[in-house]
Motif scaffolding. Structure first.
Motif, PDB file in Angstrom:
ATOM      1  N   ASP A 241       0.802  -1.223   0.000  1.00 34.98           N
ATOM      2  CA  ASP A 241       0.000   0.000   0.000  1.00 34.98           C
ATOM      3  C   ASP A 241       0.837   1.276   0.000  1.00 34.98           C
ATOM      4  OD1 ASP A 241      -2.357  -1.524   0.058  1.00 34.98           O
ATOM      5  OD2 ASP A 241      -2.204  -1.744   2.237  1.00 34.98           O
ATOM      6  N   ASN A 242       2.158   1.144   0.066  1.00 33.68           N
ATOM      7  CA  ASN A 242       3.013   2.330  -0.037  1.00 33.68           C
ATOM      8  C   ASN A 242       2.913   2.919  -1.440  1.00 33.68           C
ATOM      9  OD1 ASN A 242       3.847   1.630   2.514  1.00 33.68           O
ATOM     10  ND2 ASN A 242       6.026   1.954   2.085  1.00 33.68           N
ATOM     11  N   ILE A 243       3.077   4.240  -1.534  1.00 33.81           N
ATOM     12  CA  ILE A 243       3.085   4.884  -2.859  1.00 33.81           C
ATOM     13  C   ILE A 243       4.421   4.581  -3.529  1.00 33.81           C
ATOM     14  CG2 ILE A 243       2.943   7.050  -4.129  1.00 33.81           C
ATOM     15  CD1 ILE A 243       0.339   6.190  -2.833  1.00 33.81           C
TER      16      ILE A 243
ATOM     17  N   CYS B 137       9.413   5.941  -2.581  1.00 34.26           N
ATOM     18  CA  CYS B 137       8.524   6.497  -3.615  1.00 34.26           C
ATOM     19  C   CYS B 137       9.338   7.137  -4.730  1.00 34.26           C
ATOM     20  CB  CYS B 137       7.592   7.531  -2.983  1.00 34.26           C
ATOM     21  SG  CYS B 137       6.514   8.359  -4.176  1.00 34.26           S
TER      22      CYS B 137
ATOM     23  N   THR C 105       0.206   2.789  -5.978  1.00 32.66           N
ATOM     24  CA  THR C 105       0.789   2.031  -4.874  1.00 32.66           C
ATOM     25  C   THR C 105       1.660   0.925  -5.462  1.00 32.66           C
ATOM     26  OG1 THR C 105      -1.005   0.433  -4.779  1.00 32.66           O
ATOM     27  CG2 THR C 105      -1.257   2.458  -3.458  1.00 32.66           C
TER      28      THR C 105
END
Length: 901
Positions: free
Chosen positions: A288-290, A491, A300
Motif C-alpha cells: 500500500d506504499n506509494i 517512492c 501504490t
C-alpha cells in the motif's frame, strides 16, 4: 664555426619535441612556498658491486645504467615515451689549451632527449643512451639558453624541469701518498639550482642516490616512494639485464600489496536473483506504499505491480522471452516506468529509444538490436519507420501490428514464472561510437542487482524517502533512479518531459513533493545551485553526482546552499552504472576524488604494459568484477578489444581472498580509456580521457563519430572535432573542416554551416551538434607530421551588423547574456548558439530573466527565439497578454456589479 656546428647538432636532436617532460605527482599535500628539500638512500654494497659487474660485462658505464633507470622513472611518471631531462658536464673541453690550470665554474647543463619503447631490450637501449652521451660531449660548451632557443616549444616554456647529476670528483691519490702530512678528512658539498627535481648520484663502495626537490611540487612521501622505485628497478636489472623495457616494473612489492588490498571488496549478495524477483518481494512487504508519482497520478506498489503484470503478460503472448530486446519510444511519464518494469517481468531487455534522437539513429538502434516490438504512444508512431514492427500503443488505442492484435490482456495479480536468470540481459543502452555509429551495451540482472544492493548498503534508503526520476532513460543513471526506490519501499517521483533541463521547475518540484534524494550531472548541479529559491529545498538529504568531473568550486557552492550529503560517483555504461563512490566534505581540499571501488568491484590503474601503477602516477583505469557489462551488440571485435582477460586473477593474494564463484566474475577487465591515479588513502583521482572520447554535459561522446558523420557530407573533405574550454563558460564542440573546393565555390559559408547543422541534426543527438564550424585550408601539423590540435585557430564569434539594444528591456536581456556567456558585448541580432550558448547556458539565462525581470518564460523560448530582439518581443507579447487578461477580469467584475445593481 664550432658554435654553428653545435647549433645544428642540438636543433636536430630537439626536432619534433613539443612538450616539456613535466613530472607531476597527484594527491600530494604541498607547501605553498618552494622550499628546497632533500632525501637520500644508499644502495647496499652487494647491489652496488653487482651493478658494477653488469656495467663491466656489457661495456657500459655505471653512469649510463643509473641514468637509464632515472629516465625510465621519468617516462613512467610523466606517462610519456619521449622525454627530456638535463645532465651536467664539466664544461672543460679537453682540446682547449691550458684548461687544466684554469680556475672557475665551467659546469654546464645539457638536455638529454630519450625515447623509450616497451619492446626495446634494456641493454641495447642503454648502448644507444651511452652513445648519445658521448655525442653530446662534443658540444658540451653550448649554453643551455642557446639550446632552449633552438627548441620548438612555445616561448617561455622551459625545455627541461628535471636534471640528473652523476657526481665524480677525482682525488689525486698519488700526490697524497707522497705527502703524509696532507690528508682529506671530509668533503661537504652544498648544491642548489632552480629545477623542481634534481637526482644526485655518488659512487664509492655504495651507491648514494639523493633527490633534491621543491616542496611546492613534491611532498616527502612522494619522493620516498620514488626512491623506493629507483632501488627496486636497480635490483631488477641485476636479476635480468636482458629483459625488455616494458617488463620492468616501478611498483615495489610493498606498494603492490597495498593496492591489491584495496581490491578486497567482496560481499556475499544474492546475485542469483533478478530485478522482478526483488521487486515482487518488496510488493509483498509494502503493497500500500506509494511507489510512483507522476504529476496528478499515483500508484501504490500493488497497483504498479498489477499494471506492469498486465503489460508483461501481453508481451509474453507476443513472444517476449529472456534475451528478447523490446524498444520503448516514450517521453517521461508513468507509462515509461510501467513499460520498463513490464519488459523485465516478461523476461525481456528494454532498449531506450529517446524521442529526442533523430529518426535515423532510432531506426539504426531498432535494426542493430533486431527489435520486433516497440512500446510507444499514438502521437509517436509516425516517427518509427519500420513496417515489420509490432507497435503497442500505451494510450489504449488499437495497436499497430503486422500480424495479430496486440491489445493488452486483462490485469493479473502476479506475473507468470519465466526462465529468466540473473545472467540474462536487463537493458541495452546505446552510447556514441567512433565509427560513426552508436554502440549498444548489454547489461545483465546480475550486474544491476549488485549495483543496487551496494547502493542500499551504502545510503540506507527508507520507505519515507522520495527519489526524483529526471535523468533521460537513454542515460544509465536512470536505471538506479527507477529501481533503487522500488526495491526498498520508497517512492519514485517522475519529472515532466524536459523538466530535467529547467532548474526553476526542479526547485519547485523538489519543494512541493519533498524529494529527499536525487541525481545531478555536475554542470547541471551548478545551474541548479544558482536558482534564487534553491535554499527552499530543505527536504533534500542526499545528492548523487556522476556523468562528468565534479569540481571543487561546485562542491563548495553546494555546501554553502544546501544542508545535505554530496556523493561523487563514477562509472561507464560498460559497467552497471557506477563502480566507485566518494562522499564529499565541506573542506578546503583542492580535488574531488571519484572514491574507491564499490562492492564486488576492482579498480586497477595500469600502464601501457598493463602493470599496476604506483600511487600518484597517472595511468589508464581498468574495471573488474560483477558489474561488468556482457559486451557490445553485434560488435565481437570491439567487445574483445575493450573487455580483456584479467591477468590479476592469477595473483595468489587475490585467489586467497575470493570465493571460487566470485573469481569467475572477475575473469575480465574493462579498458575504460580514462586517465586516473591512486591517491595515498586508496581513493582515485579522475584526470580526463586518454582517447578521443569525451564527456559533454554528462553525455559520453566519441568525437570520432561526429567526424565520421561530417565526412559523409558532400562538401566536407576532412573533419576534426575538438572540445574547447577557452571560448565561454561552458566547454564547446568545435568542428574544423577542410572542404571540397569545387563544391563550395560561390556558396556563402553561412549557408554551408546552416546546411551542415540541419544535416547533423538528422543524424546525431542534439548534445553532439558542434557549437561552431571552422573552415581551414589545411590542418596544422607538427614537425613529425601529426595533427597539431593546439595550433587549430580559435573560432571567431560571428555577428551580423552590430545593433545596439534599443529599449530598456533589450538592455536588460543583453546584460544577462553578457553575464552568462562571459562576453563583452551583444548585438540584439546575435544568435545565442553562435555566441557559444548551449542548453545549460539557456537554463541559466532563463533563471536570470525570471529573477531580474520577474517573468516566467518556457525553457524552449531561447531555442525558438535565439536573439535578444526576439526574446524581448516574446516577453512584450506575454506581458500584453497578461494585461489583457487582467483587464478582462476587471471588466467582468464591473459588469457583474452593474448587473447586481
Amino acid at each position: 664555426q664550432d658554435l654553428e656546428l653545435a647549433k645544428s647538432y642540438w636543433k636536430n636532436k630537439l626536432q619534433g619535441f613539443t612538450e616539456t617532460s613535466s613530472l607531476k605527482i597527484y594527491g600530494q599535500n604541498l607547501d605553498k612556498e618552494a622550499n628546497s628539500q632533500k632525501q637520500e638512500i644508499e644502495i647496499s654494497s652487494e647491489i652496488t658491486n653487482a651493478l658494477k659487474s653488469v656495467a663491466q660485462k656489457y661495456n657500459l658505464t655505471l653512469n649510463t645504467i643509473i641514468q637509464g633507470v632515472f629516465a625510465i622513472l621519468l617516462s613512467r611518471y610523466t606517462n610519456n615515451d619521449d622525454i627530456i631531462y638535463g645532465t651536467t658536464t664539466s664544461g672543460r673541453p679537453a682540446n682547449f689549451p691550458g684548461i687544466e690550470s684554469m680556475v672557475g665554474l665551467f659546469i654546464n647543463t645539457l638536455p638529454m632527449r630519450v625515447q623509450l619503447s616497451d619492446t626495446d631490450s634494456f641493454l641495447s637501449w642503454l648502448e644507444k643512451l651511452q652513445q648519445q652521451q658521448i655525442e653530446n660531449l662534443q658540444y658540451e660548451y653550448t649554453p643551455l639558453a642557446t639550446i632552449q632557443e633552438l627548441s620548438e616549444l612555445p616561448q617561455g616554456t622551459p625545455l627541461l624541469e628535471n636534471i640528473f647529476v652523476f657526481e665524480n670528483y677525482p682525488v689525486d691519490t698519488k700526490s697524497l701518498a707522497k705527502n703524509q702530512k696532507l690528508k682529506v678528512q671530509s668533503i661537504d658539498i652544498q648544491e642548489s639550482n632552480n629545477f623542481p627535481l634534481t637526482c644526485l648520484v655518488k659512487v664509492s663502495t655504495e651507491i648514494a642516490i639523493a633527490i633534491q626537490y621543491k616542496s611546492d611540487r613534491f611532498d616527502d612521501n612522494t619522493i620516498s616512494r620514488l626512491l623506493d622505485s629507483f632501488e627496486y628497478l636497480l635490483t631488477q636489472i641485476i636479476d635480468n639485464p636482458q629483459q625488455k623495457l616494458g617488463e620492468l616494473s616501478i611498483l615495489t612489492p610493498q606498494e603492490q600489496e597495498l593496492i591489491v588490498s584495496w581490491q578486497e571488496t567482496q560481499v556475499d549478495y544474492p546475485l542469483d536473483k533478478t530485478i522482478p524477483e526483488l521487486f515482487a518481494e518488496q510488493v509483498e512487504k509494502t503493497p500500500d506504499n506509494i511507489a510512483l508519482i507522476f504529476e496528478e497520478k499515483e500508484y501504490t506498489y500493488q497497483e504498479l505491480n498489477e499494471s506492469a503484470n498486465q503489460l508483461a503478460n501481453h508481451l509474453r503472448e507476443l513472444g517476449v522471452r529472456p534475451e528478447t530486446p523490446v524498444g520503448i519510444y516514450l517521453e517521461r511519464s508513468e507509462k515509461m516506468a510501467i513499460a520498463i518494469l513490464a519488459i523485465l517481468k516478461a523476461g525481456g531487455a528494454y532498449v531506450p529509444l529517446d524521442p529526442d534522437y533523430p529518426n535515423n539513429r532510432i531506426n539504426f538502434i531498432i535494426e542493430d538490436t533486431r527489435i520486433n516490438i516497440v512500446l510507444t504512444e499514438s502521437q509517436h508512431q509516425q516517427n518509427i519507420d519500420n513496417d515489420k514492427l509490432t507497435i503497442i500503443d500505451l494510450n489504449g488505442r488499437k495497436p499497430c501490428a503486422p500480424t495479430a492484435s496486440s491489445a493488452p490482456s486483462a490485469p493479473s495479480a502476479s506475473s507468470a514464472p519465466s526462465a529468466l536468470t540473473s545472467n540474462n540481459a536487463a537493458y541495452i543502452i546505446y552510447t556514441s561510437g567512433s565509427t560513426g555509429k552508436p554502440k549498444g551495451v548489454i547489461n545483465t540482472h546480475r550486474a544491476l542487482v549488485n549495483r543496487l544492493l551496494w547502493m542500499q548498503d551504502q545510503y540506507q534508503l527508507t520507505t519515507s524517502d522520495r527519489i526524483l526520476q529526471k535523468t533521460p532513460f537513454s542515460f544509465d543513471v536512470s536505471v538506479w533512479e527507477f529501481f533503487w526506490p522500488w526495491l526498498n519501499g520508497a517512492c519514485l517521483v517522475m519529472a515532466k518531459p524536459e523538466g530535467h533541463k529547467d532548474s526553476n521547475y526542479l526547485v519547485n518540484l523538489i519543494t512541493e513533493t519533498k524529494i529527499t534524494v536525487l541525481h545531478f550531472v555536475p554542470s547541471m548541479l551548478q545551474v541548479f545551485l544558482e536558482e534564487a529559491e534553491v535554499s527552499n529545498c530543505q527536504s533534500i538529504k542526499k545528492v548523487i553526482c556522476s556523468g562528468e568531473a565534479l569540481t571543487v568550486g561546485i562542491k563548495q557552492k553546494f555546501f554553502q546552499k544546501l544542508n545535505a550529503e554530496l556523493h561523487n560517483l563514477y562509472g561507464p555504461t560498460e559497467a552497471a552504472i557506477d563502480v566507485t563512490s566518494y562522499q564529499c566534505h565541506d573542506d578546503q581540499d583542492k580535488i574531488v576524488p571519484i572514491g574507491n571501488a564499490i562492492t564486488n568491484t576492482q579498480i586497477y590503474i595500469l600502464n601501457s604494459q598493463q602493470q599496476i601503477n604506483p600511487i600518484g602516477v597517472p595511468g589508464e583505469l581498468y574495471i573488474g568484477g560483477v558489474g561488468l557489462a556482457r559486451g557490445y551488440v553485434n560488435r565481437p571485435e570491439l567487445t574483445a578489444e575493450k573487455f580483456i582477460p584479467n591477468s590479476f586473477n592469477n595473483i595468489e593474494t587475490l585467489h586467497a581472498m575470493r570465493s571460487e564463484s566470485f573469481r569467475a566474475t572477475s575473469l575480465r577487465l574493462y579498458k575504460t580509456g580514462d586517465l586516473a591515479c591512486y591517491l595515498p588513502d586508496g581513493n582515485i583521482q579522475y584526470l580526463g580521457r586518454i582517447d578521443n572520447n569525451v564527456k559533454v554535459r554528462g553525455f559520453r561522446i566519441e568525437l570520432g563519430e561526429i567526424e565520421t558523420v561530417l565526412e559523409q557530407y558532400p562538401v566536407v573533405k576532412k573533419a576534426i572535432a575538438i572540445i574547447r574550454d577557452d571560448l565561454s563558460v561552458n566547454p564547446q564542440i568545435i568542428a574544423y573542416i577542410t572542404g571540397n573546393k569545387n563544391l563550395i565555390q560561390g556558396i556563402k559559408q553561412e549557408l554551408i554551416e546552416a546546411k551542415l547543422r540541419r544535416y547533423l541534426e538528422s543524424e546525431l543527438p542534439y548534445y553532439m551538434i558542434p557549437n561552431s564550424f571552422v573552415f581551414v585550408e589545411d590542418f596544422p601539423l607538427t614537425t613529425n607530421g601529426k595533427l597539431d590540435r593546439k595550433a587549430l585557430p580559435k573560432p571567431e564569434i560571428k555577428t551580423k551588423t552590430f545593433v545596439t539594444p534599443r529599449s530598456d528591456l533589450e538592455i536588460k536581456i543583453a546584460a544577462i547574456w553578457q553575464e552568462v556567456l562571459q562576453i563583452d558585448k551583444v548585438s540584439v541580432e546575435d544568435n545565442f548558439f553562435d555566441l557559444g550558448g548551449n542548453s545549460l547556458s539557456a537554463t541559466r539565462i532563463n533563471s536570470r530573466i525570471r529573477e531580474k525581470l520577474d517573468i516566467e518564460l518556457p525553457l524552449r523560448t531561447i531555442f525558438e527565439k535565439p536573439t535578444v530582439a526576439t526574446i524581448a518581443q516574446r516577453i512584450e507579447l506575454i506581458e500584453l497578454s497578461v494585461k489583457q487578461q487582467a483587464d478582462t477580469v476587471v471588466s467582468d467584475q464591473t459588469n457583474r456589479k452593474e448587473i447586481e445593481i
